[in-house]
Design a protein around this motif. Structure first.
Motif, PDB file in Angstrom:
ATOM      1  N   GLY A   1      31.218 -18.027  46.576  1.00 15.47           N
ATOM      2  CA  GLY A   1      32.008 -16.807  46.607  1.00 15.47           C
ATOM      3  C   GLY A   1      31.133 -15.620  46.964  1.00 15.47           C
ATOM      4  N   LYS A   2      31.770 -14.483  47.240  1.00 13.02           N
ATOM      5  CA  LYS A   2      31.026 -13.291  47.680  1.00 13.02           C
ATOM      6  C   LYS A   2      30.013 -12.833  46.642  1.00 13.02           C
ATOM      7  N   LYS A   3      30.381 -12.893  45.358  1.00  5.61           N
ATOM      8  CA  LYS A   3      29.475 -12.463  44.291  1.00  5.61           C
ATOM      9  C   LYS A   3      28.235 -13.339  44.260  1.00  5.61           C
ATOM     10  N   ASP A   4      28.422 -14.650  44.320  1.00  8.56           N
ATOM     11  CA  ASP A   4      27.289 -15.580  44.298  1.00  8.56           C
ATOM     12  C   ASP A   4      26.456 -15.477  45.569  1.00  8.56           C
ATOM     13  N   LEU A   5      27.117 -15.215  46.677  1.00 10.73           N
ATOM     14  CA  LEU A   5      26.405 -15.115  47.949  1.00 10.73           C
ATOM     15  C   LEU A   5      25.402 -13.965  47.930  1.00 10.73           C
ATOM     16  N   LYS A   6      25.738 -12.897  47.228  1.00 13.68           N
ATOM     17  CA  LYS A   6      24.816 -11.756  47.126  1.00 13.68           C
ATOM     18  C   LYS A   6      23.572 -12.126  46.323  1.00 13.68           C
ATOM     19  N   ILE A   7      23.724 -13.076  45.404  1.00 15.94           N
ATOM     20  CA  ILE A   7      22.568 -13.531  44.611  1.00 15.94           C
ATOM     21  C   ILE A   7      21.685 -14.450  45.445  1.00 15.94           C
ATOM     22  N   VAL A   8      22.303 -15.304  46.247  1.00 15.99           N
ATOM     23  CA  VAL A   8      21.595 -16.366  46.965  1.00 15.99           C
ATOM     24  C   VAL A   8      20.960 -15.873  48.265  1.00 15.99           C
ATOM     25  N   ALA A   9      21.688 -15.050  49.014  1.00 18.51           N
ATOM     26  CA  ALA A   9      21.191 -14.567  50.300  1.00 18.51           C
ATOM     27  C   ALA A   9      20.254 -13.389  50.055  1.00 18.51           C
ATOM     28  N   PRO A  10      18.988 -13.472  50.499  1.00 12.09           N
ATOM     29  CA  PRO A  10      18.047 -12.377  50.237  1.00 12.09           C
ATOM     30  C   PRO A  10      18.570 -11.042  50.745  1.00 12.09           C
ATOM     31  N   GLN A  11      18.548 -10.022  49.874  1.00 13.96           N
ATOM     32  CA  GLN A  11      19.018  -8.677  50.222  1.00 13.96           C
ATOM     33  C   GLN A  11      17.851  -7.709  50.432  1.00 13.96           C
ATOM     34  N   LYS A  12      16.732  -7.991  49.779  1.00  9.77           N
ATOM     35  CA  LYS A  12      15.548  -7.136  49.887  1.00  9.77           C
ATOM     36  C   LYS A  12      14.345  -8.014  50.215  1.00  9.77           C
ATOM     37  N   GLU A  13      13.208  -7.379  50.475  1.00 10.66           N
ATOM     38  CA  GLU A  13      11.996  -8.151  50.791  1.00 10.66           C
ATOM     39  C   GLU A  13      11.707  -9.148  49.677  1.00 10.66           C
ATOM     40  N   ILE A  14      11.504 -10.400  50.062  1.00 11.07           N
ATOM     41  CA  ILE A  14      11.280 -11.485  49.101  1.00 11.07           C
ATOM     42  C   ILE A  14       9.937 -11.308  48.384  1.00 11.07           C
ATOM     43  N   LYS A  15       9.989 -11.504  47.063  1.00 14.19           N
ATOM     44  CA  LYS A  15       8.766 -11.511  46.261  1.00 14.19           C
ATOM     45  C   LYS A  15       8.464 -12.967  45.889  1.00 14.19           C
ATOM     46  N   PRO A  16       7.431 -13.556  46.460  1.00  9.87           N
ATOM     47  CA  PRO A  16       7.137 -14.976  46.214  1.00  9.87           C
ATOM     48  C   PRO A  16       6.881 -15.264  44.731  1.00  9.87           C
ATOM     49  N   LYS A  17       7.291 -16.452  44.292  1.00 11.35           N
ATOM     50  CA  LYS A  17       7.052 -16.903  42.917  1.00 11.35           C
ATOM     51  C   LYS A  17       6.302 -18.224  42.966  1.00 11.35           C
ATOM     52  N   THR A  18       5.156 -18.291  42.282  1.00 15.15           N
ATOM     53  CA  THR A  18       4.305 -19.483  42.321  1.00 15.15           C
ATOM     54  C   THR A  18       4.385 -20.248  40.999  1.00 15.15           C
ATOM     55  N   TYR A  19       4.501 -21.579  41.107  1.00 16.26           N
ATOM     56  CA  TYR A  19       4.601 -22.459  39.938  1.00 16.26           C
ATOM     57  C   TYR A  19       3.518 -23.522  40.012  1.00 16.26           C
ATOM     58  N   GLN A  20       2.840 -23.761  38.898  1.00 16.25           N
ATOM     59  CA  GLN A  20       1.903 -24.877  38.777  1.00 16.25           C
ATOM     60  C   GLN A  20       2.688 -26.075  38.248  1.00 16.25           C
ATOM     61  N   LEU A  21       2.759 -27.125  39.061  1.00 10.25           N
ATOM     62  CA  LEU A  21       3.571 -28.278  38.672  1.00 10.25           C
ATOM     63  C   LEU A  21       2.733 -29.544  38.567  1.00 10.25           C
ATOM     64  N   GLN A  22       3.071 -30.343  37.582  1.00 10.06           N
ATOM     65  CA  GLN A  22       2.559 -31.696  37.460  1.00 10.06           C
ATOM     66  C   GLN A  22       3.530 -32.627  38.195  1.00 10.06           C
ATOM     67  N   PRO A  23       3.074 -33.793  38.631  1.00 13.39           N
ATOM     68  CA  PRO A  23       4.014 -34.774  39.176  1.00 13.39           C
ATOM     69  C   PRO A  23       5.119 -35.065  38.159  1.00 13.39           C
ATOM     70  N   GLN A  24       6.300 -35.432  38.651  1.00 18.08           N
ATOM     71  CA  GLN A  24       7.452 -35.747  37.816  1.00 18.08           C
ATOM     72  C   GLN A  24       8.031 -34.504  37.122  1.00 18.08           C
TER      73      GLN A  24
END
Length: 375
Positions: A241-264
């Motif tokens: 829906g339009k409300k969710d689309l505003k959350i999903v589609a980038p509206q401003k410059e993206i700020k990267p988020k980094t995650y340290q992950l283990q396998p699985q």
């Protein structure tokens, strides 16, 4: 004055010729009932799309069926023209027009990647342009130029106009694109820069259809033609829906988020996509997604149950009231040999820094692909 069909008692827009209707704002010919009464008084009946174009230089998207657009493409293929194909750089696969290469003939194509304003500054634009060229070639397209623009921020429009002028050589220009790529906003910016003409609406419909095209006059007598957008069935935008689309589609410059992950371990991108780290060394994974899209981490072995329990609530979007129509997530597995991006069409991407095995999940019909890392 407005034209009336006495046989059917229907009114037609004097701007584009489409039949006036008052029931569906998303369909061709929509006009509010109050506007019809005013139009009858003034003997000037416009559909809402033409009214906004005439008075505010605004162009609205009009969605066409596949058959309508096929007819439109056939018409373009018979002309000697320059084609400007607008795509969404965050949904490249979903915004390609199916079979476009079969219809353009020998007409040159300029490909325009829109929404460059939301890219992180760390991304090197030449790398993105090169990737777009390679993907276009895989689809059979051979664009003479690939440009990046922001219709919303009015970036690179002057360069686009100069490139159009370089390649059109006195010919007409067709601007084509699927819905939700920002084509109408781009056209509005072009109108502001390319012409001061007030009477922008001309009637020119293709035989056997109710399609309208809007012609923007150029100085040498040629025209720039805005074509209605086609619905691409595999766009992420059509599942939200339009409300969710505003959350999903980038509206401003993206700020990267980094995650340290283990396998699985698994990352859920709201409830609309999923990333699994299956095998490899512990390493960092950087997500380039809309800033408002929440990411949740869990163990891979519990991921299915976690999704089943929390989708539509903790994992949003989709909202709970949209779950009934939301497609199932489909899995794509990849073995990574070099630094790569896992691209979720319409969302963004996650960068994988070390070799390993990963999987991406997206709604059925939405693409998940691997490319060499752009950053």
């Amino acid at each position: 004055m407005a034209r009336r069909n006495k046989m059917t008692e229907q009114w037609h827009c004097i701007g584009c010729g489409v039949t006036i209707q008052t029931t569906d704002p998303n369909e061709l010919g929509y006009t509010p009932k109050a506007a019809i009464e005013k139009g009858l008084e003034n003997e000037e009946m416009y559909c809402q799309r033409c009214f906004r174009l005439r008075h505010y230089n605004e162009i609205q998207d009009v969605a066409l069926t596949d058959n309508d657009f096929l007819q439109l493409l056939n018409e373009i293929g018979k002309t000697d023209a320059l084609i400007v194909n607008v795509v969404d750089i965050f949904d490249f696969n979903g915004s390609l027009i199916p079979g476009l290469h079969r219809f353009v003939g020998d007409n040159p194509i300029i490909m325009v990647g829109n929404k460059v304003d939301v890219l992180p500054k760390s991304l090197k634009k030449p790398k993105l342009i090169q990737w777009m060229k390679e993907r276009a070639f895989e689809e059979g397209l051979r664009p003479v130029e690939v440009l990046l623009t922001s219709a919303k921020k009015n970036q690179e429009i002057t360069r686009l106009l100069a490139t159009i002028e370089q390649y059109r050589k006195g010919r007409d220009v067709y601007i084509v694109g699927v819905t939700n790529v920002g084509k109408s906003t781009l056209i509005n910016q072009i109108i502001q820069q390319a012409t001061g003409v007030k009477e922008l609406i001309t009637t020119s419909r293709f035989p056997g259809t109710t399609l309208d095209k809007i012609e923007i006059p150029l100085e040498d007598g040629a025209v720039m033609i805005d074509t209605p957008g086609i619905i691409h069935r595999h766009q992420m935008a059509h599942y939200l829906g339009k409300k969710d689309l505003k959350i999903v589609a980038p509206q401003k410059e993206i700020k990267p988020k980094t995650y340290q992950l283990q396998p699985q371990q698994t990352l859920f991108l709201g409830g609309i996509a999923r990333f699994d780290f299956i095998k490899g060394e512990k390493s960092s994974f950087t997500a380039y997604l809309a800033n408002d899209l929440l990411i949740h981490r869990t163990k891979l072995e519990k991921a299915d149950a976690f999704y089943e329990k929390h989708v539509g609530r903790l994992l949003q979007p989709p909202a709970e009231d949209e779950l009934a129509e939301f497609p199932e997530l489909v899995r794509f597995e990849f073995s990574i040999k070099e630094r790569s991006d896992l691209v979720f069409a319409g969302l963004g991407w996650i960068t994988i820094t070390k070799p390993g095995v990963i999987a991406g999940w997206a709604p059925k019909g939405v693409n998940v692909v691997i490319r060499k890392a752009l950053i």
